[in-house]
Design a protein around this motif. Structure first.
Motif, PDB file in Angstrom:
ATOM      1  N   PRO A   1      -5.529   2.675   2.424  1.00  0.00           N
ATOM      2  CA  PRO A   1      -5.854   2.151   1.095  1.00  0.00           C
ATOM      3  C   PRO A   1      -7.092   2.828   0.522  1.00  0.00           C
ATOM      4  O   PRO A   1      -7.925   3.346   1.267  1.00  0.00           O
TER       5      PRO A   1
ATOM      6  N   ALA B   1      -6.627  -3.003  -0.342  1.00  0.00           N
ATOM      7  CA  ALA B   1      -6.045  -3.810   0.725  1.00  0.00           C
ATOM      8  C   ALA B   1      -6.902  -5.048   0.932  1.00  0.00           C
ATOM      9  O   ALA B   1      -8.103  -4.939   1.160  1.00  0.00           O
TER      10      ALA B   1
ATOM     11  N   LEU C   1      -3.386  -2.540   7.883  1.00  0.00           N
ATOM     12  CA  LEU C   1      -3.672  -2.111   6.518  1.00  0.00           C
ATOM     13  C   LEU C   1      -4.316  -0.724   6.504  1.00  0.00           C
ATOM     14  O   LEU C   1      -3.964   0.130   5.676  1.00  0.00           O
TER      15      LEU C   1
ATOM     16  N   LEU D   1       0.826  -1.206   0.000  1.00  0.00           N
ATOM     17  CA  LEU D   1       0.000   0.000   0.000  1.00  0.00           C
ATOM     18  C   LEU D   1       0.860   1.257   0.000  1.00  0.00           C
ATOM     19  O   LEU D   1       0.535   2.246  -0.671  1.00  0.00           O
TER      20      LEU D   1
END
Length: 212
Positions: free
Chosen positions: A189, A173, A184, A161
């Motif tokens: 993302p 993600a 994440l 990412l």
């Protein structure tokens, strides 16, 4: 592909062959997504140019062929094979940007029957600066003639990412891989997907909204 468990097994076997015992599996798992040299350097607590790093990489590659490649077909996440075939049939350019060495990534994709849809596979040994640096993504966009605003990175680590963000790409993600949802989300993302069907929907919706 669901490789984390097999990767931990391979690292453990490599360390054992070097006479090094007691590496924490969670510590090994935390290095997934980094190039092999950096992973061994971090786990061993030695500089990148230390001889132990080169030895570890060599042993890892031996056990990779023994422990991971034979199981490649069993490691594919649900929906991935059909999803990639669908995107390829729709004319999208597909590429792999991986922290694996090119030869290992290419062999894994071929062993799993997933190599054909991809126009390019770029490994960590083909760039000067691997992920999270944007070089890998920039190389793919340049070779395929795709501008950043038309590119989407699909990844299961913050390294993926961060590379996408640095390269000006959007990102998806996936939550069923290496890093947790919280990790994440820390990399902001564009989309979050809980399965490959979600990935397919995101890519197709974006492609449709911008035209082919």
């Amino acid at each position: 592909m669901d490789t984390p468990r097999a990767i931990v097994e391979t690292f453990t076997a490599a360390f054992a062959s070097m006479g090094i015992q007691g590496q924490d599996p969670s510590a090994i798992r935390a290095t997934i997504g980094l190039p092999l040299e950096r992973a061994f350097s971090k786990l061993l607590g030695v500089p990148l140019d230390d001889g132990l790093v080169a030895q570890g990489v060599k042993q890892y590659q031996v056990f990779y062929k023994e422990l991971i490649l034979p199981r490649a077909g069993q490691l594919i996440f649900p929906g991935v094979a059909d999803g990639l075939a669908t995107l390829h049939a729709q004319g999208l350019s597909l590429a792999v940007a991986t922290s694996k060495f090119y030869a290992s990534a290419d062999a894994l994709l071929k062993a799993a029957g997933l190599r054909e849809p991809f126009s390019m596979v770029v490994g960590a040994d083909q760039v000067k600066q691997p992920k999270p640096h944007p070089e890998m993504g920039q190389l793919i966009m340049q070779k395929l003639g795709v501008p950043a605003e038309r590119a989407v990175m699909v990844g299961d680590t913050t390294h993926d990412l961060s590379m996408a963000h640095a390269a000006g790409m959007r990102s998806i993600a996936v939550t069923y891989g290496v890093h947790s949802l919280r990790e994440l989300e820390s990399s902001s993302p564009t989309w979050i997907a809980h399965g490959f069907d979600d990935v397919l929907k995101c890519v197709q919706a974006e492609n449709g909204s911008r035209g082919s």
